[in-house]
Design a protein around this motif. Structure first.
Motif, short mmCIF file in Angstrom:
data_model
loop_
_atom_site.label_atom_id
_atom_site.label_comp_id
_atom_site.label_asym_id
_atom_site.label_seq_id
_atom_site.Cartn_x
_atom_site.Cartn_y
_atom_site.Cartn_z
N PHE A 198 -1.67 -4.69 -11.88
CA PHE A 198 -2.98 -4.22 -11.47
C PHE A 198 -3.22 -2.77 -11.91
N ARG A 199 -4.48 -2.46 -12.19
CA ARG A 199 -4.86 -1.08 -12.47
C ARG A 199 -4.98 -0.35 -11.14
N LYS A 200 -4.19 0.69 -10.96
CA LYS A 200 -4.03 1.32 -9.65
C LYS A 200 -5.33 1.92 -9.12
N ASP A 201 -6.09 2.62 -9.96
CA ASP A 201 -7.29 3.29 -9.46
C ASP A 201 -8.33 2.30 -8.95
N LYS A 202 -8.39 1.12 -9.56
CA LYS A 202 -9.34 0.10 -9.10
C LYS A 202 -8.93 -0.45 -7.74
N VAL A 203 -7.63 -0.65 -7.54
CA VAL A 203 -7.14 -1.16 -6.26
C VAL A 203 -7.36 -0.12 -5.17
N ILE A 204 -7.11 1.15 -5.48
CA ILE A 204 -7.35 2.22 -4.51
C ILE A 204 -8.84 2.32 -4.19
N HIS A 205 -9.67 2.13 -5.20
CA HIS A 205 -11.13 2.22 -5.03
C HIS A 205 -11.64 1.23 -4.00
N ILE A 206 -11.04 0.05 -3.92
CA ILE A 206 -11.50 -0.97 -2.96
C ILE A 206 -10.68 -0.94 -1.66
N GLY A 207 -9.80 0.05 -1.52
CA GLY A 207 -9.09 0.21 -0.25
C GLY A 207 -7.71 -0.40 -0.18
N GLY A 208 -7.17 -0.84 -1.33
CA GLY A 208 -5.83 -1.41 -1.34
C GLY A 208 -5.77 -2.81 -0.76
N TYR A 209 -4.56 -3.24 -0.46
CA TYR A 209 -4.36 -4.56 0.14
C TYR A 209 -4.88 -4.57 1.58
N GLN A 210 -5.47 -5.68 1.97
CA GLN A 210 -6.04 -5.81 3.31
C GLN A 210 -4.96 -6.16 4.33
N GLU A 211 -4.80 -5.30 5.33
CA GLU A 211 -3.82 -5.57 6.38
C GLU A 211 -4.33 -6.65 7.33
N GLY A 212 -3.40 -7.32 8.00
CA GLY A 212 -3.76 -8.31 9.01
C GLY A 212 -4.20 -9.64 8.46
N THR A 213 -3.93 -9.90 7.18
CA THR A 213 -4.26 -11.20 6.61
C THR A 213 -3.02 -11.84 6.04
N VAL A 214 -2.97 -13.17 6.09
CA VAL A 214 -1.82 -13.90 5.55
C VAL A 214 -1.88 -13.93 4.03
N ASN B 283 0.82 -1.21 0.00
CA ASN B 283 0.00 0.00 0.00
C ASN B 283 0.86 1.26 0.00
N SER B 284 1.99 1.22 0.70
CA SER B 284 2.90 2.37 0.69
C SER B 284 3.44 2.60 -0.71
N GLY B 285 3.76 1.51 -1.41
CA GLY B 285 4.23 1.63 -2.78
C GLY B 285 3.17 2.20 -3.71
N ILE B 286 1.92 1.79 -3.49
CA ILE B 286 0.82 2.31 -4.30
C ILE B 286 0.66 3.81 -4.08
N ASN B 287 0.78 4.26 -2.84
CA ASN B 287 0.67 5.69 -2.54
C ASN B 287 1.74 6.51 -3.25
N LEU B 288 2.93 5.93 -3.41
CA LEU B 288 4.03 6.65 -4.04
C LEU B 288 4.01 6.52 -5.56
#
Length: 470
Positions: free
Chosen positions: A260-276, A156-161
């Motif tokens: 991945f298309r970045k805007d779509k991933v951002i739209h759903i909130g990015g990668y889910q933290e706390g999951t394996v 997610n940090s990489g996506i933000n940058l």
């Protein structure tokens, strides 16, 4: 033993026979679906198209994100391979997720990194960024140093940058073939924005000679444990994912290599933290988005783009990996359980999701019961020999049969292992799978189900040797 118990065991044996027969049939169907696409793709002139794509002004720039935690052994090789990719315009973003080893210092020394002021967009909440580095030698290389937050947080940090509309996620211990990004982006460009995610094939690098981050000589490892993982990857990618991809039913793209298309991933909130299993969880959420918002978007698997990665060589490391994978699968299916048999999600809810639940997740439980019935049926003679033999065929032999089909598919598609001796070894070990490798996997998958209820998500580490030499 009383008649009631005998009938009960016979009933369970019949259920296992029906279940395992259905599972074997589902793999055969996936194989046939994959074979049709492979034969069609084989008639296309891929090389000429790629050459045009490599120089085309319409090629979309891509941000490559490399999450790294304690990857001092392999991260330099990974970055070096990315710097030589055949692609018109791209940036490399390495995210050091608070490593405790020399990952960051090795990157600084190798590429002369210097600290820069860099505005980071807050599309997705992440752990604090410590510093941002850039390389004066390679202007397209950026390194983020951040507090430890896990792989999903690092991505997610990489996506933000990231500056570009598509991003490629690749593990810090992996190496892309030089034309892999071109091959992955080709269907995205051809689909005029309707393909929002693409997964490529993962290959085991153990045994292969990789010098200066380039594939020099492809060889098989001498270790049976590694060879079986190669066969297993064939089955997972060339049969499973290729088959589901044909009907836009794909539920997983490997975290080792995906675009991945970045805007779509951002739209759903990015990668889910706390999951394996952050890689599968992201794809399931994208598929949910497509159905819930009634979009024409697609998620595809393309067998040609290849990423090479280091596989575990010890039983302990492999056990840790497979327990983690099974835990991640259980987490994702539980999180999105509302999709199961839900008409809102179409065939994914009625076919694909049940397949992953009853075959990929719970299959280990049914197989284990089948093994017990075979053993106790022979020892205590409470099952008819014909029933025991049938159980043996459907429970034990089907795994080897499916694996041999996967080896055949590899030979027909990628043909990455050029020697006849390679093919002979792969076929031989695929036929032995059910007698040693698969029972071990069954036990570890059951362990993963147990861990699902008791353990928190972790990055997970294995003892690495490195896959590239200078």
């Amino acid at each position: 033993m009383s008649d009631i118990w005998i009938r009960l065991f016979q009933f369970f044996a019949l259920m296992i026979i029906i279940y395992m027969s259905f599972t074997a049939l589902s793999y055969v169907v996936l194989f046939l679906l994959s074979l049709r696409k492979v034969l069609r793709e084989g008639r296309l002139d891929k090389k000429e198209t790629l050459e045009d794509l490599a120089i085309s002004e319409s090629t979309i720039p891509v941000s490559i994100i490399v999450p790294a935690y304690n990857e001092e052994i392999g991260v330099i090789s990974t970055v070096r391979s990315l710097l030589t990719l055949q692609y018109p315009q791209y940036e490399i973003i390495v995210v050091d997720d608070g490593s405790k080893d020399q990952t960051l210092s090795k990157l600084i020394d190798e590429y002369g990194l210097v600290v820069v002021d860099h505005a980071i967009r807050k599309h997705i909440h992440t752990k604090p960024i410590r510093k941002v580095y850039k390389s004066p030698i390679f202007p397209n290389l950026v390194v983020i140093s951040k507090e430890n937050g896990g792989k999903a947080d690092a991505l997610n940090s990489g996506i933000n940058l990231a500056n570009y509309p598509f991003f490629c996620a690749i593990d810090g211990d992996s190496i892309l073939e030089q034309d892999a990004l071109l091959k992955a982006m080709k269907p995205i460009l051809a689909a005029d924005g309707k393909i929002i995610a693409v997964g490529g094939s993962i290959r085991v690098a153990n045994g292969t000679t990789i010098a200066r981050s380039k594939i020099e000589v492809i060889e098989l490892s001498s270790k049976p444990l590694v060879i079986m993982q190669i066969v297993e990857y064939f089955r997972a990618f060339l049969i499973g994912r290729l088959g589901f991809s044909r009907f836009n039913q794909l539920l997983i793209i490997s975290g080792a290599f995906g675009v991945f298309r970045k805007d779509k991933v951002i739209h759903i909130g990015g990668y889910q933290e706390g999951t394996v299993g952050e890689d599968m969880e992201l794809i399931v959420r994208l598929q949910r988005m497509i159905r819930e918002e009634k979009l024409a978007d697609r998620i595809e698997y393309i067998p040609d783009p290849v990423c090479w990665t280091e596989a575990p060589e010890s039983f302990n490391d492999l056990r840790s990996q497979r327990v983690r994978w099974q835990t991640g699968l259980a987490e994702t299916l539980y999180t999105h359980r509302k999709m199961l048999f839900n008409p809102r999600f179409g065939t994914i809810g009625f076919v694909t999701f049940p397949y992953f639940l009853f075959v990929e997740l719970l299959g280990a439980v049914f197989e284990f019961i089948g093994y017990l019935l075979i053993i106790f049926g022979l020892l205590f003679d409470f099952l008819d020999p014909a029933v025991v033999f049938t159980l043996f065929l459907v429970t034990v032999m089907y795994g080897s049969f499916v694996s041999s089909l996967a080896v055949l598919m590899e030979e027909m598609t990628m043909h990455k292992y050029p020697k006849v001796s390679h093919l002979v070894k792969l076929f031989f070990w695929s036929l032995t799978e059910s007698f040693w490798y698969r029972p071990i996997m069954v036990i570890w998958r059951i362990e993963g189900l147990i861990v699902f209820f008791t353990k928190k998500a972790e990055w997970g580490q294995m003892q690495r040797k490195g896959i590239s030499t200078d």
